[in-house]
Design an enzyme around this catalytic site. Sequence first.
Site: not given
Length: 402
Positions: A9, A94, A182, A242, A381
């Site tokens: 990742n 990822r 996600h 964000r 994940e």
Amino acid sequence: MIPVLLVLNAGSSSLKFQVFDLLDGAEPRLVWKGLYEGLGGSAHSLVKDASGAILDETTWSSNDRLGHEEALMHLVAWLRQHQEGRTLAAIGHRVVHGGEAFSGPVLVDDAVLQALDSLVPLAPLHQPHNLEPIRIVRRRLPGMAQVACFDTAFHQTQSDIASLFALPSEMRDRGVRRYGFHGLSYDYIASVLATYDPRLAEGRVVVAHLGNGASLCALKGGVSIATTMGFSALDGLPMGTRCGAIDAGVVFFMLREMKLSPAEAERVLYTKSGLLGVSGISNDMRVLRSKAATEVDARRAIDLFVYRITREIGSLMAALGGVDGLVFTAGIGENDTATRAEVIAGLSWAGFSLDEDANRTGGPRISTGSGPTAWVIPTNEELVIARQTRTILGATWAKLAS
Ligand code: AMP
């Protein structure tokens, strides 16, 4: 030899990894995990075993200019030294954006890499960093099987209407639509719901992935039907840095009246907004919680975060036609008892009722009463990437053998 998978990742200055043993018929089993951070500056690496015990730690000075390529080759050398009885079978990556074309994981070849490159404009701050290790491996470990696993793919089950913006149709033809992100996290939660409550797996569930990036997903029978993130990872909830959903008119104001360049406006919306922007203190919920009693702006940032989560959960409940369960996951969702309590308090109208003791100890079930249930479920994940990579490899091996 036990085949192992390396899961990567990659971010702008970091490379996170996990290594899984592939044992026949069993779930991929975590062996090592770690990260390289500060790449391009004073870099630092950490390797841990599955229990979290530190096995190795290395520090480089800024003069070493350790980049992603050097970090990856350092990791490969470490694996070769420690892998006794194991052989690296494949690497799973990822990748934030799979666009319209990729509704599931894919074995990377020239054509796939080109297609993924063409999606860079849809995720300019993430996609290039995700693709870099794929290129490095093709150069430095030619022949290594590589699988791209996407944050968008899980949401491809959404209806045309759920993914549409009210824009002229030629914009839709250019790929301007809601994708959602996600997805690897939501895939994991959907895959384990039945172990917590079999009725949940069949039912209407809102999953709140609340980390530095944050979004919500509406699951119906384990399938994504709506989500708060849209075209980019900027939409929906306010996040660490964000802004989340804002009126597009604000962007025109920034460009026209404030004379910001598009790049400056993008930087404000992605890196200077959210919890950091509102508080002026930090993007880290732990810091904000520690200051909330004394610093008004820390409290406001948290209040806005919770208010937006609560409102958006109401929106997803409407999309689901009701709700049977709510799942909290990721850094804030798994660890911040106060955020969970405040969100559930804001949902009492929908029948949610907090079990304070269970919330304090992390659940997994944190609700009482006969209304919809609330849960804390740690996400994973990397395991989803390992599962998906193995599935693709299995299909490839079967094809080669036939
Ligand atoms: P993630 O992106 O999932 O790693 O989540 C990162 C965020 O989780 C951090 O920015 C922290 O604000 C938050 N976090 C992690 N641990 C805690 C904790 N113990 N209490 C509150 N927030 C936490």
